[in-house]
Write a protein that holds these residues in place. Structure first.
Motif, short mmCIF file in Angstrom:
data_model
loop_
_atom_site.label_atom_id
_atom_site.label_comp_id
_atom_site.label_asym_id
_atom_site.label_seq_id
_atom_site.Cartn_x
_atom_site.Cartn_y
_atom_site.Cartn_z
N GLY A 181 -8.35 6.44 6.22
CA GLY A 181 -7.73 5.85 5.05
C GLY A 181 -7.74 6.80 3.87
O GLY A 181 -6.73 6.94 3.16
N ARG A 182 -8.86 7.47 3.65
CA ARG A 182 -8.94 8.43 2.54
C ARG A 182 -7.92 9.55 2.73
O ARG A 182 -7.25 9.96 1.77
CB ARG A 182 -10.36 9.00 2.47
N ALA A 183 -7.80 10.05 3.95
CA ALA A 183 -6.87 11.15 4.19
C ALA A 183 -5.43 10.72 3.97
O ALA A 183 -4.62 11.45 3.37
CB ALA A 183 -7.06 11.67 5.61
N LEU A 184 -5.07 9.53 4.45
CA LEU A 184 -3.70 9.06 4.30
C LEU A 184 -3.34 8.82 2.84
O LEU A 184 -2.25 9.18 2.38
CB LEU A 184 -3.51 7.77 5.10
N VAL A 185 -4.25 8.22 2.10
CA VAL A 185 -3.98 7.96 0.68
C VAL A 185 -3.87 9.26 -0.09
O VAL A 185 -3.00 9.41 -0.96
CB VAL A 185 -5.07 7.05 0.09
N GLU A 186 -4.71 10.23 0.24
CA GLU A 186 -4.64 11.52 -0.44
C GLU A 186 -3.29 12.19 -0.23
O GLU A 186 -2.69 12.72 -1.16
CB GLU A 186 -5.76 12.43 0.05
N LEU A 187 -2.78 12.15 1.00
CA LEU A 187 -1.50 12.79 1.28
C LEU A 187 -0.35 12.17 0.49
O LEU A 187 0.62 12.85 0.18
CB LEU A 187 -1.18 12.68 2.78
N HIS A 188 -0.46 10.88 0.18
CA HIS A 188 0.65 10.17 -0.47
C HIS A 188 0.33 9.79 -1.91
O HIS A 188 0.85 8.80 -2.43
CB HIS A 188 1.03 8.95 0.36
N ALA A 238 -4.75 3.20 11.14
CA ALA A 238 -3.88 3.72 12.20
C ALA A 238 -2.72 2.77 12.47
O ALA A 238 -1.56 3.18 12.63
CB ALA A 238 -4.70 3.95 13.48
N ASP A 239 -3.02 1.48 12.51
CA ASP A 239 -1.98 0.49 12.74
C ASP A 239 -0.97 0.47 11.58
O ASP A 239 0.23 0.31 11.79
CB ASP A 239 -2.61 -0.89 12.91
N LEU A 240 -1.47 0.66 10.37
CA LEU A 240 -0.58 0.64 9.20
C LEU A 240 0.49 1.71 9.30
O LEU A 240 1.67 1.46 9.00
CB LEU A 240 -1.40 0.83 7.92
N VAL A 241 0.12 2.91 9.74
CA VAL A 241 1.10 4.01 9.71
C VAL A 241 1.84 4.21 11.03
O VAL A 241 2.95 4.74 11.05
CB VAL A 241 0.43 5.34 9.29
N ILE A 257 0.85 -1.18 0.00
CA ILE A 257 0.00 0.00 0.00
C ILE A 257 0.89 1.23 0.00
O ILE A 257 1.80 1.35 0.82
CB ILE A 257 -0.92 0.01 1.25
N PRO A 258 0.68 2.19 -0.89
CA PRO A 258 1.60 3.33 -1.02
C PRO A 258 1.37 4.39 0.06
O PRO A 258 1.25 5.59 -0.24
CB PRO A 258 1.28 3.86 -2.42
N VAL A 259 1.31 3.96 1.30
CA VAL A 259 1.25 4.85 2.45
C VAL A 259 2.36 4.40 3.40
O VAL A 259 2.28 3.30 3.96
CB VAL A 259 -0.11 4.80 3.15
N PRO A 260 3.39 5.18 3.60
CA PRO A 260 4.54 4.72 4.37
C PRO A 260 4.30 4.77 5.88
O PRO A 260 3.41 5.48 6.36
CB PRO A 260 5.64 5.71 3.98
N SER A 261 5.11 4.04 6.59
CA SER A 261 5.11 4.12 8.05
C SER A 261 5.53 5.51 8.49
O SER A 261 6.33 6.19 7.84
CB SER A 261 6.08 3.08 8.62
#
Length: 591
Positions: free
Chosen positions: A345-352, A152-155, A26-30
């Motif tokens: 999830g939407r916010a995190l994906v949008e940022l990245h 939340a756990d993903l990041v 998933i293209p959202v980094p830690s």
């Protein structure tokens, strides 16, 4: 090839790795990869404000008073504040933000239920107000909470392990017992659509379940069930890409489907490639078809006429790009503004999303004409004026009895209106639904025939529906009960581009008295035989045969907070009696 066939057609090893290695794809980094978060906008966390505490007394109001918002409001505030803290902790790396995120996540884990009171069928079966934690109900609220915890756990995984060891284990335990286990073991949830009835709960819940299993508890069996559910939803969508739930619910229906498909596509390294499955490309065009510009939209059923402009436009941007739909990409970019759309999830994906971040907003013209034959919706636009008219039937999702009704917008703002979604209560989705004034045909732009309005049910529908350029022709007689005594009601609604006018003509048989209703925004300026000028954002003129008199203009106070936020403190209804024919012309009221 269907979604199910595409998934099954992947090599077994690809499917296995898609589940086991999804977190890495998933293209959202830690948040520990600090350089990936540098320079990103961070939300502000009020560390001194008390945390929202959803209470039993608020939960019980649903059964005592029919009030849903008393509990759903604080529960949403808790989720939103937890999501904001998680996002802030990831962007800033600040320990105060991380502590706030941990507090919010722990408070979510400690809630007695994640289910919203209006959906808690299991407690209601026992006559209880208090939910049974051993029998959790999997609804939108539970799915939303599980999705938030998963992202939340993903990041934040390494940061949480360092700061609050044990919290991530608690999160997994709660998500397993409240969401993943009920999802696996109970296979007759109404939102699965096993009876053929599909609505937005399907992709909304399945998408969150997918994130929960991929990020928290990888289980190929759960992913297979998610694919089954999404496949059923996609197969049920009309070929024209229309959404009978309207523009507002599109963002939590088809858009949720696109997000779930994106997760599957990312997790397979792009090998699933679902974007050519019909009618995904057409579904992505629906917001553009129904946009009235200036923040207003064509609304049907429970859709709001003035939806929140802060939608997750990046979802539509990626969708259009994946489908090769340049018009959708341009439209999504034209609406780019402040970040929006509910969900961590939407916010995190949008940022990245680098393509979205680099996109520069530019005007994108709306289509002059959109005809969706399956949902029977015609939208026509000319400079300064637009017409939307629908056929359909009275058993649509979030239905109003509105077959044959229409909306006229002047200057991008609805003047002859569809009221849209009221605040939901205990009666909103029961046999008492049509006690609500906004759901009844008498409060749509429709006739009352022989004293009867339209009735609910699939049998009550528009017939002989035919689009002809900028006009829609339909027979409304079948939308009314037999006691209306109407053999034929021919309605033609058309946009006259040359005159900058909308003309709605009605002819009926037998020639008996009928009463035509027109629901209007704004305040009256002039009212006399054959003419009414009313002003909302700008003046709008309605004209008809002066021989029919001035009609009767009713003022209806609007005290519902959702409706009041759209229409102000009152709306009006113009009621005109006629015998065999009637024609209404709507134009700008400017001289």
């Amino acid at each position: 090839m269907s979604l199910r066939e595409r998934w099954d057609g992947l090599p077994a090893g690809v499917r296995a790795r898609a589940v086991s290695d999804a977190r890495d794809r998933i293209p959202v980094p830690s948040a520990d990869v600090r350089e990936a978060w540098a320079g990103l906008p961070a939300p502000t966390v009020d560390h001194d404000a008390p945390w929202p505490q959803p209470l039993l007394s608020q939960y019980g109001r649903y059964w005592r008073e029919g009030n849903r918002t008393g509990y759903e409001g604080p529960a949403a505030e808790l989720r939103d504040r937890a999501a904001t803290a998680v996002l802030a902790a990831a962007v800033t790396g600040d320990l105060r933000d991380l502590d706030a995120a941990a507090d919010g996540l722990q408070l979510l884990c400690e809630q007695s239920t994640w289910c919203w009171a209006a959906h808690e069928t299991f407690a209601a079966e026992r006559g209880h107000v208090v939910p049974d934690p051993d029998r959790p109900y999997l609804d939108l609220g539970a799915a939303e909470t599980a999705g938030l915890l998963a992202w939340a756990d993903l990041v934040l995984a390494p940061a949480l392990d360092r700061r609050v060891p044990g919290l991530r284990e608690r999160i997994r335990w709660e998500v397993r017992r409240r969401v993943l286990r009920p999802f696996r073991e109970v296979r007759d949830w109404h939102w699965l659509g096993l009876d053929g009835h599909q609505h937005n709960w399907n992709p909304w819940i399945h998408g969150h379940v997918l994130a929960a299993t991929l990020f928290l508890d990888p289980d190929p069996a759960v992913v297979d069930l998610v694919v089954d559910g999404l496949d059923r939803y996609l197969a049920a969508q009309p070929a024209d890409g229309g959404c009978d739930e309207g523009y507002g619910y599109w963002w939590n229906g088809p858009a949720r489907l696109a997000e779930a498909l994106q997760l599957l596509d990312w997790s397979t390294g792009g090998l699933l490639a679902p974007w050519t499955i019909p009618p995904l490309a057409e579904m992505s065009r629906y917001p553009r078809h129904t946009d009235l510009d200036g923040g207003w939209a064509v609304n049907v059923g429970d859709g709001p006429a003035r939806p929140d402009p802060a939608q997750p436009w990046h979802v539509l941007h990626r969708w259009g790009a994946a489908c090769g739909a340049a018009d959708v990409v341009a439209y999504a970019v034209s609406r780019k503004g402040r970040p929006g759309g509910a969900g961590l999830g939407r916010a995190l994906v949008e940022l990245h999303d680098p393509a979205w971040r680099a996109a520069v907003p530019a005007p994108a013209p709306l289509p002059e004409r959109s005809w969706l034959p399956d949902v029977q919706l015609l939208v026509c636009r000319a400079p300064g004026i637009a017409l939307a008219v629908k056929g359909g039937h009275n058993d649509e999702n979030h239905n109003h009895n509105d077959a044959g009704s229409y909306v006229v917008a002047v200057g991008g703002v609805p003047a002859v209106i569809d009221l849209g979604q009221p605040t939901y209560t205990a009666t909103s989705f029961t046999e008492r639904r049509y006690e609500q004034w906004v759901t009844r045909s008498e409060w749509h732009n429709l006739p009352v025939i022989g004293g009867a309005g339209q009735e609910p049910g699939r049998a009550f529908r528009a017939t002989d529906v035919r689009a002809d350029g900028d006009a829609l022709h339909l027979d409304l007689s079948r939308a009314y009960p037999p006691e209306a005594g109407c053999r034929s009601w021919q309605r033609t609604a058309r946009l006259d581009r040359a005159r900058g006018a909308v003309v709605v003509s009605d002819d009926w048989d037998p020639a008996v008295p009928a009463v035509l209703h027109h629901v209007l925004s704004g305040e009256p300026v002039t009212h006399r035989a054959g003419e009414l000028v009313i002003r909302f954002r700008s003046p709008v003129r309605l004209s008809w045969d002066p021989a029919l008199g001035a009609g009767h203009l009713e003022r209806h106070p609007v005290d519902d907070p959702l409706l009041r936020g759209v229409w102000g403190g009152a709306v009006h209804r113009l009621v005109i009696a006629a015998t065999a024919t009637f024609e209404l012309t709507v134009t700008s009221g400017d001289p």
